[in-house]
Design an enzyme around this catalytic site. Structure first.
Site, short mmCIF file in Angstrom:
data_model
loop_
_atom_site.label_atom_id
_atom_site.label_comp_id
_atom_site.label_asym_id
_atom_site.label_seq_id
_atom_site.Cartn_x
_atom_site.Cartn_y
_atom_site.Cartn_z
N GLU A 22 -1.34 -6.20 18.85
CA GLU A 22 -0.41 -4.68 19.06
C GLU A 22 -0.37 -4.58 20.69
OE1 GLU A 22 -1.64 -0.64 18.03
OE2 GLU A 22 -0.30 -1.26 16.25
N HIS A 53 -15.23 -22.38 4.83
CA HIS A 53 -14.91 -22.82 3.42
C HIS A 53 -13.26 -22.43 3.22
CE1 HIS A 53 -18.48 -24.60 2.19
NE2 HIS A 53 -19.32 -23.55 2.66
N LYS A 178 8.45 1.87 11.17
CA LYS A 178 8.21 3.28 10.73
C LYS A 178 9.81 3.98 10.45
CE LYS A 178 3.68 3.77 12.57
NZ LYS A 178 2.85 4.59 13.72
#
EC number: 5.3.1.9
Length: 230
Positions: A22, A53, A178
């Site tokens: 960010e 894994h 947004k």
């Protein structure tokens, strides 16, 4: 890749992901000029044996991904079982010490031949080595050490920003999504309450919204408060 060999640090990678991506995911310099190069790193990770894994295959034999291995000398939850060669923490730390070695030195065709590996499997079991990693070994896992760890990553993010000539302390890229979400919310309200058709969006979004509204037509337009049953 951020790879802590401690379950207590399972949220470290997502936190650093937010701090780094960010802050340094920018396309222009601090002066507003387009950058001639890409900035920001892609951060991800899991506690050690979980990651082994799921994505270590890529790290060892796929693309080159710098890795931060984080180990702790003293276990928070030691377990000793009679008959076992080592305790649970030594078992975990065996993997912590082994993985950077595997990345650094790999495995050659000559070594595989000495192990009598079948000829047709040798190309698949070669590890090129020479893959970068950093090992951080903490004495204990307490507030002070975690603070040091966070400071390392925060400092790294800031220095990267200085070197790239970007502003690491704004996040305008978050704002667009947004803003668009606000438009979608208004459309959903208008469609549910007044039956208005979806308008003002690109073809793809309009199609998706129309389908969504159709498949959720049973949602009340003006419902009373409704909470999930616990």
């Amino acid at each position: 890749a951020i790879l802590p060999y401690s379950q207590a640090l399972e949220k470290l990678a997502p936190h650093i992901q937010q701090v780094s991506m960010e802050s340094n995911g920018k396309g222009v310099s601090i002066d507003g000029l387009p950058l001639p190069f890409e900035t920001g790193e892609i951060d991800f990770g899991e506690p050690g044996t979980n990651g082994q894994h799921s994505f270590y295959q890529l790290i060892h034999q796929g693309r080159v991904i710098p890795c931060d291995f984080i180990g702790v000398m003293k276990s928070q939850q030691p377990v000793y079982l009679r008959g076992e060669v080592v305790n649970n923490h030594d078992e975990l730390m065996s993997n912590f010490f082994a993985q950077p070695d595997a990345l650094a030195y790999g495995k050659t065709p000559e070594q595989l031949k000495k192990e009598n590996v079948s000829e047709h499997l040798i190309p698949h079991k070669i590890f090129t080595g020479n893959r970068p990693s950093l090992s951080i070994l903490l004495p204990t896992l307490d507030a002070y050490r975690i603070g040091q760890l966070l400071a390392i990553y925060e400092h790294r993010v800031a220095v990267q920003g200085f070197i790239w000539g970007i502003n690491s302390f704004d996040q305008w890229g978050v704002e667009l999504g947004k803003s668009l979400a606000t438009q979608v919310r208004k459309q959903l309200h208008a469609s549910r309450v007044n039956g208005e058709a979806v308008e003002g969006f690109n073809f793809s979004t309009k199609t998706l919204l129309t389908r969504y509204l159709k498949e959720t037509s049973d949602v009340p337009a003006d419902p009373s408060t409704l909470l999930p049953k616990i």
